[in-house]
Design an enzyme around this catalytic site. Structure first.
Site, PDB file in Angstrom:
ATOM      1  N   ARG A  27       0.825  -1.203   0.000  1.00  0.00           N
ATOM      2  CA  ARG A  27       0.000   0.000   0.000  1.00  0.00           C
ATOM      3  C   ARG A  27       0.866   1.263   0.000  1.00  0.00           C
ATOM      4  NH1 ARG A  27      -2.154   1.111   4.192  1.00  0.00           N
ATOM      5  NH2 ARG A  27      -1.195  -0.421   5.586  1.00  0.00           N
ATOM      6  N   LYS A  87      -8.436  -2.440   1.385  1.00  0.00           N
ATOM      7  CA  LYS A  87      -8.323  -1.545   2.533  1.00  0.00           C
ATOM      8  C   LYS A  87      -9.059  -0.232   2.305  1.00  0.00           C
ATOM      9  CE  LYS A  87      -6.112  -4.254   5.260  1.00  0.00           C
ATOM     10  NZ  LYS A  87      -6.843  -4.875   6.390  1.00  0.00           N
ATOM     11  N   HIS A  98     -10.741  -4.071  13.077  1.00  0.00           N
ATOM     12  CA  HIS A  98      -9.639  -4.721  12.368  1.00  0.00           C
ATOM     13  C   HIS A  98      -9.178  -5.888  13.231  1.00  0.00           C
ATOM     14  CE1 HIS A  98      -5.410  -4.503  10.395  1.00  0.00           C
ATOM     15  NE2 HIS A  98      -6.229  -5.290   9.721  1.00  0.00           N
ATOM     16  N   SER A 121       1.241  -6.919  12.952  1.00  0.00           N
ATOM     17  CA  SER A 121       2.082  -7.931  12.313  1.00  0.00           C
ATOM     18  C   SER A 121       3.089  -8.508  13.299  1.00  0.00           C
ATOM     19  CB  SER A 121       2.828  -7.309  11.128  1.00  0.00           C
ATOM     20  OG  SER A 121       3.669  -8.250  10.518  1.00  0.00           O
ATOM     21  N   LYS A 170      -1.585 -13.119  15.528  1.00  0.00           N
ATOM     22  CA  LYS A 170      -3.039 -13.030  15.392  1.00  0.00           C
ATOM     23  C   LYS A 170      -3.590 -14.135  14.492  1.00  0.00           C
ATOM     24  CE  LYS A 170      -5.013 -10.064  12.640  1.00  0.00           C
ATOM     25  NZ  LYS A 170      -5.577  -8.865  11.990  1.00  0.00           N
ATOM     26  N   THR A 171      -2.959 -14.339  13.331  1.00  0.00           N
ATOM     27  CA  THR A 171      -3.436 -15.363  12.405  1.00  0.00           C
ATOM     28  C   THR A 171      -3.299 -16.756  13.001  1.00  0.00           C
ATOM     29  OG1 THR A 171      -2.824 -13.984  10.510  1.00  0.00           O
ATOM     30  CG2 THR A 171      -3.146 -16.323  10.097  1.00  0.00           C
ATOM     31  N   ASP A 212      -9.846 -10.915   9.355  1.00  0.00           N
ATOM     32  CA  ASP A 212      -9.272  -9.570   9.306  1.00  0.00           C
ATOM     33  C   ASP A 212     -10.230  -8.415   9.583  1.00  0.00           C
ATOM     34  OD1 ASP A 212      -6.860  -8.040   8.810  1.00  0.00           O
ATOM     35  OD2 ASP A 212      -7.764  -7.382   6.937  1.00  0.00           O
ATOM     36  N   ARG A 252       1.494 -12.415  -1.143  1.00  0.00           N
ATOM     37  CA  ARG A 252       0.153 -12.596  -0.583  1.00  0.00           C
ATOM     38  C   ARG A 252      -0.660 -13.613  -1.385  1.00  0.00           C
ATOM     39  NH1 ARG A 252      -1.718  -9.507   4.093  1.00  0.00           N
ATOM     40  NH2 ARG A 252      -0.196  -7.839   4.392  1.00  0.00           N
TER      41      ARG A 252
END
Length: 687
Positions: free
Chosen positions: A201, A346, A365, A383, A387-388, A402, A467
């Site tokens: 981004r 996003k 989020h 990051s 979390k994942t 997400d 990704r």
């Protein structure tokens, strides 16, 4: 001597014993045939009483005159690609969809094309371009209509823009491989593609129009991700994007939904120049059923993705050839100068961060899963916090990875897919993601072996930000539809590389708001290039780049919903223990999983708690499977003086970060900010 019999295939046969060549020739001549080399003659005859060989000859195809017409018979009438929904729990049709009108297919098609034409309308012309559905390379898609040129008409009005509308993944694969350089099918069936020069981004190039309908609601100024632009500049960029899209022979149009809550779904239209972008959004948004698509009507929000075409750097507010512009009044987003697909995902998340709170719905989020008993947990974390890993649990159902909404109906996923990081991906560490990379998945910027097309997920040649985007139903334990009851637990994850935060602590409502606004973690070497020692990083609401309102508004909504629905907040540190990075060791994943399990099963609520110094966090005295000395960080440090110094240092970083939020007043809650500040770390003079 002759012998007779019946073969297995049902034919009668007879054969004679060998004879001399002369006799054989004579016999063959007498029988009307020649037997070479003196071999005996075999006579076969089909019995009249039984049918042994079935005649599979069929009549010629009617009405087919050539190969093109034959190929046309391969294709059935197209149907809309839809997101699978569990029939037993399928929500009703969204309330914002009008009942199906009784109109002919031709009328419905005409209405659909008129809607797309209106979306592509230039601001300098009264109507949009002439659009026709289908691939210009296909047969029979071009319109035969003739337009009489006018003096005020440009050349663009003399051509048709071909609309490739809500294509299926298979069709988008064909378009990408046929037309887009860098598109390949990998060994598992995923579509590998490149996002061009931008592989992430561009937050510094994102602009939000400061206009009368939203300017008083939005967060502006220091610390805010919202960089303003005026309406005129937005319209200049919009015109540039629309003119570029209209100049193309074909454009891709996706009509889809955001938010699985049927009462609060948002209709979005994405107009793009690349099949890659269309497939990406097909995966990431909720795919409508054919019936929903027929009644789609006018979208609530539209994206114009002209990312292959740059903005004009001499236009006001432009700092590069890239510009991502958001206009909340017009309900439009324009993308110029970047082909990174994450800008669309996003960008829509930012829109939801504005639209949902206006309805009293909290946008989050976060990851979200649900136990078999119906208990829902939210996972927040930047990051590297895990979390994942922690929200993906084979014993729990995944609601989403997400983006979520928390309304009076409960929690709901905003998206219809997942956007997973692929760097160093392995089947052992993340089998769910590994197995989801198959036909239909988009792989961005990965490197693969030329012959086998096997992806090397360790290769960073293009970017470290590789990704995979895939439909959420590719995850085996996903809950469909992606909705659940009100959350029972809210888990804030931090990777504290300073090693002074406890592995788990229970938060009060004020502490929840403080740590939610802070959004803390620490970057260490290996996470970001050039980082050699712990560096604190803060991201408001664990997603500062996407929020639209002041962080305190989201925090107050979170605390209010937790209070009304009986949820408990926890701060879980997945970072270092026994010392800072370089001295201590990373918290064992097994310990963290034991903590998360104790949160899920409710046993941690029954524990006795002790307060820590400075941060005043409530730490449980015991957690099954976790050593007691690990629960209290100071007990695991050999150098107690260094521990106190490091604790003081981190507290100071928290306080400095929070300075930007201290002047905010939340409506009638004039003391809310003071209450939140008091819940943060306090430095005693004697420490």
């Amino acid at each position: 001597m002759a012998s007779n019999g019946t073969a297995a295939n049902g034919f009668d046969f007879e054969f004679s014993s060998p004879r001399s060549p002369a006799a054989a020739a004579a016999a063959a001549t007498a029988g009307g045939g020649l037997v070479p080399n003196g071999l005996s003659k075999i006579n076969t005859k089909k019995p009249l009483s039984r049918e042994v060989c079935k005649d599979d000859t069929t009549a010629p195809l009617k009405g087919v005159q050539n190969v093109d017409e034959l190929h046309a018979l391969q294709k059935k009438k197209a149907s809309a690609p839809s997101t699978p929904k569990n029939p037993a729990t399928n929500p009703s049709t969204p309330k914002n969809l009008t009942p199906r009108a009784y109109m002919s297919e031709e009328e419905r098609h005409k209405q659909q094309m008129q809607s797309i034409s209106a979306s592509l309308a230039s601001l300098t012309r009264e109507v949009g371009p002439q659009v026709v559905k289908g691939d210009p390379a296909g047969k029979g898609t071009a319109s035969k209509s003739v337009i009489a040129p006018r003096l005020d008409m440009s050349d663009s009005a003399l051509k048709f823009t071909h609309v490739l509308y809500n294509l299926s993944p298979a069709e988008l694969y064909e378009q990408a491989i046929k037309s887009e350089k860098g598109s390949y099918i990998t060994s598992t069936g995923a579509l590998a593609t490149l996002s061009g020069a931008k592989t992430g981004r561009s937050p510094k190039d994102k602009r939000v129009v400061k206009e009368e309908t939203s300017k008083d609601d939005l967060w502006w100024g220091k610390g805010s991700p919202n960089i303003e632009m005026d309406e005129e500049t937005f319209l200049v960029n919009r015109e540039r994007a629309v003119d570029y899209l209209n100049s193309l022979e074909k454009v891709f149009v996706n009509d889809q939904f955001l938010n699985w809550d049927p009462e609060n779904q948002i209709k979005v239209r994405i107009i793009s120049a690349r099949a890659y972008h269309s497939l990406f959004m097909h995966n990431m948004c909720i795919r409508p059923t054919p019936e929903e698509l027929e009644d789609f009507g006018t979208p609530d929000f539209t994206i114009y993705n002209a990312g292959q075409f740059p903005c004009n750097r001499y236009t006001h507010y432009m700092t590069s050839s890239t510009s991502i512009d958001l206009n909340l009044k017009r309900k439009e987003m324009v993308i110029l100068g970047t082909q990174y697909a994450g800008e669309m995902k996003k960008g829509l998340f930012s829109v939801m961060h504005y639209m949902m709170p206006k309805r009293g719905i909290l946008s989050l989020h976060s990851g979200c899963n649900m136990g078999k008993a119906g208990d829902v947990a939210l996972f927040f974390g930047l990051s590297g916090t895990g979390k994942t890993t922690l929200s993906t649990d084979e014993n729990r159902y995944l609601i989403g990875d997400d983006e979520h909404c928390w309304s009076e109906n409960g929690v709901s996923n905003i998206e219809g897919g997942c956007y997973a990081k692929c760097i160093d991906l392995s089947s052992e560490k993340e089998p769910e993601i590994w197995n989801a990379i198959k036909f239909g998945t988009v792989l961005e910027n990965v490197v693969f072996e030329e012959y086998s097309r096997e992806v090397d997920y360790t290769d960073k040649s293009v970017t470290e930000n590789t990704r995979a985007a895939y439909p959420i139903e590719f995850i085996p334990n996903v809950k469909l539809p992606c909705i659940g009851p009100h959350p029972k637990n809210v888990i804030l994850l931090a990777c504290d590389a300073f090693g002074v935060l406890p592995p788990v602590s229970k938060l009060s409502p004020a502490q929840t708001m403080y740590h939610f606004i802070s959004g803390y973690t620490a970057l260490v070497a290996g996470t970001v290039d050039g980082v050699k020692e712990p560096t604190a990083t803060f991201s408001a609401c664990f997603g500062a780049a996407f929020i639209m309102l002041h962080p305190t508004k989201y925090a107050a909504m979170l605390a209010d919903k937790m209070k009304r629905h009986g949820a408990t907040a926890w701060l879980v540190n997945t970072g270092w223990s026994g010392g800072s990075y370089g001295v201590g060791k990373r918290m064992k994943l097994a310990y963290t999983r034991k903590i998360i399990d104790a949160i899920h099963d409710g046993s941690l609520l029954e524990a006795e708690y002790e307060a820590t110094p400075v941060f005043n966090l409530a730490v449980p005295a015991k957690v099954n499977g976790v050593p007691t000395e690990v629960l209290h960080p100071e007990n695991s440090w050999a150098d107690k003086k260094l521990y106190n110094e490091t604790l003081k240092k981190l507290a100071g970083l928290f306080q400095k970060n929070f300075e930007v939020y201290t002047d905010y007043k939340a409506g009638n809650h004039l003391k809310l900010t003071e209450e939140i500040l008091a819940a943060g770390p306090q430095l005693p003079k004697d420490l």
